[in-house]
Design a protein around this motif. Structure first.
Motif, PDB file in Angstrom:
ATOM      1  N   PRO A 226       0.820  -1.218   0.000  1.00  0.00           N
ATOM      2  CA  PRO A 226       0.000   0.000   0.000  1.00  0.00           C
ATOM      3  C   PRO A 226       0.852   1.265   0.000  1.00  0.00           C
ATOM      4  O   PRO A 226       1.786   1.401   0.780  1.00  0.00           O
ATOM      5  N   GLY A 227       0.535   2.150  -0.914  1.00  0.00           N
ATOM      6  CA  GLY A 227       1.234   3.429  -0.984  1.00  0.00           C
ATOM      7  C   GLY A 227       2.544   3.409  -1.737  1.00  0.00           C
ATOM      8  O   GLY A 227       3.238   4.433  -1.804  1.00  0.00           O
ATOM      9  N   GLN A 228       2.914   2.282  -2.334  1.00  0.00           N
ATOM     10  CA  GLN A 228       4.218   2.199  -2.975  1.00  0.00           C
ATOM     11  C   GLN A 228       4.277   3.025  -4.255  1.00  0.00           C
ATOM     12  O   GLN A 228       3.267   3.251  -4.924  1.00  0.00           O
ATOM     13  N   LYS A 229       5.478   3.442  -4.588  1.00  0.00           N
ATOM     14  CA  LYS A 229       5.792   4.068  -5.856  1.00  0.00           C
ATOM     15  C   LYS A 229       6.799   3.183  -6.581  1.00  0.00           C
ATOM     16  O   LYS A 229       7.472   2.338  -5.966  1.00  0.00           O
ATOM     17  N   GLN A 258       7.139  11.396  -9.775  1.00  0.00           N
ATOM     18  CA  GLN A 258       7.059  11.984  -8.438  1.00  0.00           C
ATOM     19  C   GLN A 258       8.389  12.536  -7.945  1.00  0.00           C
ATOM     20  O   GLN A 258       8.417  13.489  -7.165  1.00  0.00           O
ATOM     21  N   ASP A 274       4.281   6.992 -10.423  1.00  0.00           N
ATOM     22  CA  ASP A 274       3.118   6.240  -9.955  1.00  0.00           C
ATOM     23  C   ASP A 274       3.083   4.836 -10.533  1.00  0.00           C
ATOM     24  O   ASP A 274       2.477   3.933  -9.952  1.00  0.00           O
ATOM     25  N   HIS A 357      10.762  -0.376   2.226  1.00  0.00           N
ATOM     26  CA  HIS A 357      10.088   0.695   2.956  1.00  0.00           C
ATOM     27  C   HIS A 357      10.922   0.982   4.196  1.00  0.00           C
ATOM     28  O   HIS A 357      11.002   0.155   5.109  1.00  0.00           O
ATOM     29  N   ARG A 359      11.591   3.232   7.433  1.00  0.00           N
ATOM     30  CA  ARG A 359      10.917   4.111   8.392  1.00  0.00           C
ATOM     31  C   ARG A 359      11.850   4.369   9.563  1.00  0.00           C
ATOM     32  O   ARG A 359      12.838   3.636   9.740  1.00  0.00           O
ATOM     33  N   TYR A 422       7.676   6.806   1.380  1.00  0.00           N
ATOM     34  CA  TYR A 422       6.753   5.728   0.997  1.00  0.00           C
ATOM     35  C   TYR A 422       7.543   4.477   0.591  1.00  0.00           C
ATOM     36  O   TYR A 422       8.754   4.537   0.332  1.00  0.00           O
TER      37      TYR A 422
END
Length: 732
Positions: A226-229, A258, A274, A357, A359, A422
């Protein structure tokens, strides 16, 4: 020179069990010998499993839940070779379950690097996985027998159900999982008599076939977070070059783009969008310019010249027996031949990709990797996070061939993912995948034989000139004098034995590229040289090539058996239609014996028709016959593509092959019209099989082509113009 004795797997040192939530969780950890596919010493102690979640062991886990769900956490990665199926068969046979009852999880990285490579998976798992299944079965049966107040020997297991044979009472595994968890693990669980096997030795459908056909198998390319580019990358096409400039605004003007990211550590750019096609279009608009750097002068000829220069001068004496140079100096006759092999790309169907990802409190990485520990290590180093805050999610691999033994693409992905908030999936274009690969090294080999009056070998010297892959990949594995022991495969370790022998290694690292493992570096390189040279000597002596080899294999019954069987199956002594010829090769590599015969026709010097290939394999005890046959068939075709057509070339430091229009793959109409693979029955422990067919391809085809055209083929690819050189004439 001769086949070394097989070393049995070490017995288990310590095992622990912990019941959690009404489940039986059995972890096993056995140390195994180090080798090419071992990056770090395995721990010599077992591992206490704290529960079902997050557990890891480098050989096997069995988890049986109270609802009778059975999960096997497998230590090797599935990349098309069928290891998930074989691993499940090993455990399921001893445990007493059906393969369809099993859920599979890929083991996460942990203590002791678990690596999928070198055709070692079945060899290293053969005993540990059976012992794991047998131990679990013994404990479950004991728990059920206690419940029934019966004797364990009166009970049997089948389809995850325990049956008390005298009374017909039954219990599913899950019903006694908690009670079994409280029992001590048997130190030496009795293993089934092979005569009673219902899975092992019988062809089984691959457990991953259905989900692949239905499109449900998740490869690295399929990961959706979810939310990946999506990002695609470009590095300087000349290794060591640097970024000179780019049009950032033009890339950002592309709809869907992006971000434009730059990694100054390795001079790589990444356009994030995207979706992939927007990223690819943005990368074109970015138009990165490069300073080519110090390797701009490198060409293919630069590399070959350096290799040929290594045929004289100092070298490491890697192996010696008696006084081979002295015997050659006094010999009745001698024969010398020089062989050359090119750089090769991996070119898997699934290009390089990775998703990360990063974080502040953790990092997740999703990728296909043959060496998850190194993915974990690089993510920890780059993020500064403790390893328990990093999760490596191993995916199916769409073709590995040693490429995913590298981890620089994981490093690259994490470096870029650190720059964005992201999840970021990096996908290399096919062009990037081929031009920035880590290549199978180029080598030059020279062999000289002393011959008796009948043309048989009395002494042999062999000099290998080329890189030592292990020097970069795992420096601790390089011998103290600088020898890469992978080069002994199919050179020192062969079915043959010589009265006197000397192997020398002159290390020459190729400039301007990075070399790496490929589907059998030592085996594929060495077998082409040794079997080509043996064939030359047979023709020089005027002796039939099969008969010549038979005389050299009198001491080796397994090798002799596969040779005799393949000669019979291929009709070696039967007449051929006009224009056709046969070639033969014998090998011991990756723990397995194989003999092969190719029947070819060459209507023109640059046109080869492969009518038939026959192979006889003795890989010890066969787990899944259908899978072994498929591996040999696929390995031969993979190897024929490389042997006939493939060579990575450089001009101005840049790789010239950038897609399948310039990196040729054997087409369906070019594949052998018929491939027959016969398996020899054996009670020996299993050998490897994934690289065996590939290793045979070049020598058996070269020997058949030599028979067809009356001149030797000492240079790969076989259709290279270099094979028209004068030293390729028959009999040297």
């Amino acid at each position: 020179m001769t086949t070394p004795p097989r070393t049995p797997s070490a017995p288990p040192t310590r095992r622990h069990i912990l019941g959690a939530g009404g489940a039986l969780l059995l972890a096993t950890l056995w140390p195994t010998p180090r080798g090419r596919a071992q990056a770090a010493p395995r721990p010599q102690q077992g591992m206490l499993v704290e529960g079902a979640q997050g557990a890891f062991a480098p050989n096997a886990y069995i988890r049986i839940a109270a609802d009778n769900r059975i999960t096997l956490i497998l230590p090797n990665v599935e990349m098309g070779q069928g290891i998930y199926t074989s691993s499940v068969m090993l455990i399921a046979e001893e445990l007493g379950i059906d393969m369809a009852q099993v859920d599979i999880e890929a083991a996460p990285p942990g203590a002791g690097a678990e690596i999928t490579g070198g055709s070692t998976s079945v060899m290293t798992e053969w005993l540990p996985l059976r012992q794991a299944g047998a131990a679990a079965r013994s404990m479950l049966v004991q728990a059920a027998a206690t419940h029934w107040q019966a004797k364990p020997e009166e009970c049997s297991t089948r389809s995850a159900i325990i049956t008390h044979v005298p009374t017909g009472r039954t219990l599913p595994f899950g019903a006694v999982a908690a009670q079994a968890a409280a029992l001590p693990i048997p130190k030496n669980p009795p293993l089934k008599d092979p005569a009673t096997y219902t899975l092992l030795g019988h062809s089984q459908h691959r457990i991953d076939s259905t989900i692949k056909v239905q499109g449900r198998a998740v490869f690295g390319m399929d990961v959706q977070v979810p939310g990946q580019k999506i990002g695609t990358v470009a590095a300087c096409p000349v290794e060591g070059g640097t970024l000179a400039g780019m049009d950032r605004q033009a890339a950002l003007a592309i709809r869907g783009v992006q971000a434009v990211l730059v990694n100054e550590q390795n001079n790589t750019v990444c356009v994030v969008a995207d979706h992939y096609w927007a990223a690819r279009k943005g990368l074109r608009a970015l138009k990165p310019q490069w300073h080519n750097g110090p390797n701009a002068h490198v060409t293919t000829q630069t590399i070959y010249d350096q290799l040929h220069q290594g045929l004289s001068g100092p070298a490491i004496v890697a192996n010696t027996k008696a006084d081979a140079p002295g015997v050659i100096a006094r010999a009745h006759a001698t024969h010398t031949a020089t062989y050359q092999q090119p750089l090769l790309a991996h070119a898997p169907m699934e290009p390089i990709n990775c998703t990360a990802h990063v974080r502040p409190d953790g990092c997740d990485v999703w990728t296909g990797t043959q060496i998850a520990d190194r993915a974990l290590d690089t993510a920890a180093e780059l993020t500064g996070l403790p390893k328990d805050k990093i999760a490596i999610h191993c995916q199916y691999i769409g073709g590995g061939f040693g490429r995913r033994l590298e981890h620089e693409y994981v490093t690259q992905c994490v470096q870029f993912a650190r720059q964005v908030p992201y999840p970021l999936k990096i996908i290399w274009s096919r062009e990037e995948d081929l031009t920035r690969d880590r290549y199978r090294p180029a080598y030059v080999d020279q062999m000289t034989a002393a011959l008796d009056d009948k043309g048989y070998i009395t002494a042999l010297t062999h000099r290998i000139v080329g890189p030592a892959v292990v020097a970069r990949w795992d420096p601790a594995e390089l011998t103290k004098d600088g020898y890469d022991e992978d080069l002994s495969v199919a050179t020192v370790i062969t079915p043959y034995s010589y009265p006197a022998y000397r192997l020398e290694f002159a290390r020459r690292e190729a400039p301007g590229i990075t070399t790496a493992w490929w589907r059998g570096v030592g085996g594929t390189r060495g077998l082409f040289v040794v079997e080509g040279f043996i064939d030359e000597l047979a023709h020089r002596a005027g002796v039939d090539p099969v008969a010549y080899r038979r005389a050299m294999l009198a001491h080796n019954p397994r090798a002799l058996a596969v040779l005799d069987k393949v000669a019979q199956a291929a009709g070696w002594n039967t007449p051929l239609p006009p224009g056709r010829a046969r070639g033969v090769a014998v090998q011991f590599a990756f723990g397995s014996y194989m003999a092969s015969i190719a029947e070819v026709e060459m209507p023109e010097p640059d046109n080869v028709i492969i009518h038939r290939v026959t192979a006889v394999v003795d890989c010890g005890r066969v787990l899944n016959p259908d899978q072994v046959i498929s591996q040999i068939e696929g390995g031969l075709i993979f190897g024929f593509s490389a042997a006939l057509y493939n060579e990575i070339t450089l001009e101005g430091g840049r790789v010239q092959q950038n897609n399948f229009n310039t990196w040729r793959i054997m087409r369906m109409n070019e594949a052998p019209r018929k491939i027959d693979v016969l398996l020899m029955p054996s009670a020996e422990d299993p050998g490897g099989i994934g690289e065996v067919g590939t290793a045979a391809a070049a020598p058996v085809l070269a020997n058949a082509m030599a028979a067809a055209q009356g001149r030797r083929f000492r240079t790969l690819p076989l259709l290279s113009p270099r094979n028209n050189a004068a030293d390729g004439k028959e009999h040297g």
